[in-house]
Write a protein that holds these residues in place. Sequence first.
Motif, short mmCIF file in Angstrom:
data_model
loop_
_atom_site.label_atom_id
_atom_site.label_comp_id
_atom_site.label_asym_id
_atom_site.label_seq_id
_atom_site.Cartn_x
_atom_site.Cartn_y
_atom_site.Cartn_z
N SER A 43 65.38 -43.46 21.38
CA SER A 43 65.29 -43.16 22.68
C SER A 43 64.14 -42.06 22.81
CB SER A 43 66.27 -42.69 23.49
OG SER A 43 67.44 -43.99 23.37
N ALA A 44 64.11 -41.02 21.91
CA ALA A 44 63.13 -40.10 21.71
C ALA A 44 61.83 -40.46 21.43
CB ALA A 44 63.60 -38.87 21.08
N ALA A 45 61.90 -41.33 20.51
CA ALA A 45 60.48 -41.81 20.29
C ALA A 45 59.89 -42.72 21.18
CB ALA A 45 60.62 -42.60 18.98
N ALA A 46 60.64 -43.55 21.95
CA ALA A 46 60.25 -44.38 23.12
C ALA A 46 59.73 -43.73 24.32
CB ALA A 46 61.17 -45.28 23.57
N ALA A 47 60.24 -42.57 24.68
CA ALA A 47 59.80 -41.55 25.59
C ALA A 47 58.74 -40.97 25.13
CB ALA A 47 61.21 -40.43 25.87
N GLU A 48 58.29 -40.72 24.11
CA GLU A 48 57.16 -40.04 23.56
C GLU A 48 55.99 -40.96 23.43
OE1 GLU A 48 57.48 -38.35 19.53
OE2 GLU A 48 59.06 -36.85 20.59
#
Length: 190
Positions: free
Chosen positions: A184-189
Motif C-alpha cells: 500500500s505504501a509503495a502504491a501510494a508513492e
Amino acid sequence: MYAIPLGDDGAELRPLEPWQAEEFLAHMDRGREFIGARNGLPDVVTDLESSRAFLRTYAEKAAADTGRIHGIWSDGTLVGAVILRTLDTRAGTAEAGCWLEPAGVGKGLVTRAARALVDWAIEVRGIHRVEWVVASGNEPSIAVARRLGMTRDGVLREDYSYRGKRHDMEVWSVLAPEWRAAKSAAAAEG
C-alpha cells in the motif's frame, strides 16, 4: 503455460516442470560452481535423470499444494529460480528460496521474482508468514530478504552442514499484514 513479466527488460517468471529437465540441467551446468558456493542443488542435479527427478518432486509438491518452483528467464534463457520449498496453507506458513547462475546476477531478477512469488503465496494462497532461510555469509540472499521487507527473526547457530563445514542459518520472515502495508505504501508513492 503462463509467464509473469518481471519488468520492462523482458525477464519472465514461469513454472518449471519435469519436461524441462534438459533446459534445467543446462542451466545448472552453466552455474554449477557459482550456485554450489551457497546452495547444495548442484550436488543433487548432476545428470538428466536427477534433473527430471528434482523437477518431478516439485511437480508433486504443486499437485499436493505443498510447494512450487518457478524459473527465471532472461533473454529467453533460464538463469535461475525461486521456490516455495514448503507451503502449508493450513498453518499459513511457507519458506521461499532462490538461486541464480552468473548470467542473471546484478539485474534484480531474484528480488522481482521472489516478490511475485511471495505476493502469490500471501494474496492467493492465504499464507500469513513467509520465511527466507539463508546462511549468515550469503550477503546477496540476505539483501533480497531486506528488499522484500523481511525481518531477521534470529540465527540458528551451526545449523546446516554443507561441504564439510557447519554454517549459521538466519531466519528472515514477512507477515501478511506487513506485506500488505508495504504494498500500500509503495502504491501510494508510485
